[in-house]
Design a protein around this motif. Structure first.
Motif, mmCIF file in Angstrom:
data_model
loop_
_atom_site.group_PDB
_atom_site.id
_atom_site.type_symbol
_atom_site.label_atom_id
_atom_site.label_comp_id
_atom_site.label_asym_id
_atom_site.label_seq_id
_atom_site.Cartn_x
_atom_site.Cartn_y
_atom_site.Cartn_z
ATOM 1 N N ALA A 32 51.122 92.342 59.639
ATOM 2 C CA ALA A 32 51.733 91.186 58.838
ATOM 3 C C ALA A 32 52.899 90.396 59.758
ATOM 4 C CB ALA A 32 52.266 91.533 57.373
ATOM 5 N N LYS A 33 52.703 89.134 59.352
ATOM 6 C CA LYS A 33 53.821 88.279 60.018
ATOM 7 C C LYS A 33 54.386 87.272 58.913
ATOM 8 C CE LYS A 33 52.822 88.621 64.775
ATOM 9 N NZ LYS A 33 52.624 87.740 66.134
ATOM 10 N N GLY A 34 55.370 86.915 58.896
ATOM 11 C CA GLY A 34 56.286 86.160 57.950
ATOM 12 C C GLY A 34 57.132 85.482 58.467
ATOM 13 N N VAL A 47 59.665 82.623 52.816
ATOM 14 C CA VAL A 47 58.832 81.365 52.829
ATOM 15 C C VAL A 47 57.387 81.576 52.595
ATOM 16 C CG1 VAL A 47 58.341 79.528 54.200
ATOM 17 C CG2 VAL A 47 60.873 80.444 54.075
ATOM 18 N N ALA A 48 56.927 82.347 53.623
ATOM 19 C CA ALA A 48 55.385 82.607 53.633
ATOM 20 C C ALA A 48 55.199 83.813 54.566
ATOM 21 C CB ALA A 48 54.794 81.485 54.091
ATOM 22 N N ALA A 49 53.771 84.147 54.254
ATOM 23 C CA ALA A 49 53.652 85.446 54.973
ATOM 24 C C ALA A 49 51.917 85.433 55.100
ATOM 25 C CB ALA A 49 54.082 86.803 54.594
ATOM 26 N N ILE A 50 51.442 86.278 56.127
ATOM 27 C CA ILE A 50 50.015 86.373 56.163
ATOM 28 C C ILE A 50 49.652 87.835 56.798
ATOM 29 C CG2 ILE A 50 50.040 85.290 58.701
ATOM 30 C CD1 ILE A 50 47.498 83.966 58.005
ATOM 31 N N THR A 51 48.741 88.416 56.315
ATOM 32 C CA THR A 51 48.231 89.690 57.178
ATOM 33 C C THR A 51 47.529 89.438 58.140
ATOM 34 O OG1 THR A 51 46.305 89.714 55.702
ATOM 35 C CG2 THR A 51 48.528 90.906 54.711
ATOM 36 N N TRP A 52 47.538 90.345 59.267
ATOM 37 C CA TRP A 52 46.910 89.800 60.513
ATOM 38 C C TRP A 52 45.571 89.844 60.631
ATOM 39 C CZ3 TRP A 52 49.427 86.720 63.322
ATOM 40 C CH2 TRP A 52 49.279 86.526 64.621
ATOM 41 N N ARG A 53 44.960 90.905 59.961
ATOM 42 C CA ARG A 53 43.544 91.089 60.159
ATOM 43 C C ARG A 53 42.789 90.256 59.006
ATOM 44 N NH1 ARG A 53 41.710 97.283 61.210
ATOM 45 N NH2 ARG A 53 39.724 96.018 61.609
ATOM 46 N N ALA A 96 59.063 86.830 61.481
ATOM 47 C CA ALA A 96 59.295 88.393 61.535
ATOM 48 C C ALA A 96 57.724 89.090 61.474
ATOM 49 C CB ALA A 96 60.034 88.904 60.204
ATOM 50 N N ALA A 97 57.677 90.191 62.036
ATOM 51 C CA ALA A 97 56.595 91.015 62.086
ATOM 52 C C ALA A 97 56.582 92.376 61.728
ATOM 53 C CB ALA A 97 56.179 90.773 63.692
ATOM 54 N N ASP A 98 55.525 92.777 61.392
ATOM 55 C CA ASP A 98 55.399 94.305 60.870
ATOM 56 C C ASP A 98 54.180 95.014 61.276
ATOM 57 O OD1 ASP A 98 53.999 95.455 57.730
ATOM 58 O OD2 ASP A 98 55.385 96.621 59.033
ATOM 59 N N ILE A 99 54.268 96.257 61.676
ATOM 60 C CA ILE A 99 53.040 96.969 62.401
ATOM 61 C C ILE A 99 52.480 98.127 61.448
ATOM 62 C CG2 ILE A 99 53.679 96.394 64.876
ATOM 63 C CD1 ILE A 99 54.725 99.210 65.033
ATOM 64 N N GLN A 111 62.353 93.499 53.664
ATOM 65 C CA GLN A 111 62.682 95.180 54.165
ATOM 66 C C GLN A 111 61.335 95.549 54.821
ATOM 67 O OE1 GLN A 111 63.162 93.856 51.164
ATOM 68 N NE2 GLN A 111 64.768 94.774 50.138
ATOM 69 N N ARG A 112 60.418 94.844 54.660
ATOM 70 C CA ARG A 112 59.056 95.323 55.348
ATOM 71 C C ARG A 112 58.816 95.123 56.891
ATOM 72 N NH1 ARG A 112 53.512 96.075 53.198
ATOM 73 N NH2 ARG A 112 52.603 96.602 55.094
ATOM 74 N N TYR A 113 59.713 94.044 57.260
ATOM 75 C CA TYR A 113 59.772 93.667 58.747
ATOM 76 C C TYR A 113 60.678 94.491 59.680
ATOM 77 C CZ TYR A 113 56.664 90.257 56.490
ATOM 78 O OH TYR A 113 55.550 89.745 55.959
ATOM 79 N N ALA A 114 60.070 94.951 60.762
ATOM 80 C CA ALA A 114 60.808 95.646 61.775
ATOM 81 C C ALA A 114 61.275 94.796 62.850
ATOM 82 C CB ALA A 114 60.397 96.677 62.193
ATOM 83 N N TYR A 115 60.522 93.563 63.144
ATOM 84 C CA TYR A 115 60.657 92.771 64.440
ATOM 85 C C TYR A 115 61.155 91.187 63.749
ATOM 86 C CZ TYR A 115 58.688 96.397 66.416
ATOM 87 O OH TYR A 115 58.132 97.938 67.055
#
Length: 126
Positions: A32-34, A47-53, A96-99, A111-115
């Protein structure tokens, strides 16, 4: 991996801006990225987020109907189209980005995002 956010600037109320965020270096399998923002003297907020796939999106109530998050998988880039901007949208916007596929946090939780990117300033004048 570093995230590079761009597209901020000064705009009048009612105007539009499009933010972009792309990673430098190695491409990951993002989950996901947000986008988050922080106004002067306030806490950072979602603000907003989207799952990548799947492309599932989530928005803060304050931006629903005005902002649109999207992604370009080929460019590994996430966008935030901001329309009908208001002075209260003035803030530094962070991408922000999450894997992780097993995080206990929703995609709206920081808290979800590491980057995290370095932030881009959006100023909306009245």
């Amino acid at each position: 991996v570093q995230l590079q956010a761009s597209g901020g600037g000064l705009v009048q109320a009612g105007g539009s801006l499009r933010l972009s965020c792309a990673p430098s270096g190695r491409a990951f399998g993002w989950y996901a990225k947000g986008w988050f923002r922080q106004a002067p003297g306030k806490e950072r907020e979602f603000v907003a987020a989207i799952t990548w796939r799947a492309g599932k999106t989530d928005y803060a109530d304050s931006v629903k109907g005005r902002f649109t998050i999207s992604r370009d998988a080929a460019k590994n880039t996430v966008y935030l189209q901001m329309n009908s901007l208001k002075p209260e949208d003035t803030a530094v916007y962070y991408c922000a980005a999450d894997i992780s596929t097993s995080s206990p946090y929703s995609i709206s939780a920081p808290q979800r995002y590491a980057y995290w990117g370095q932030g881009t300033l959006v100023t909306v004048s009245s």
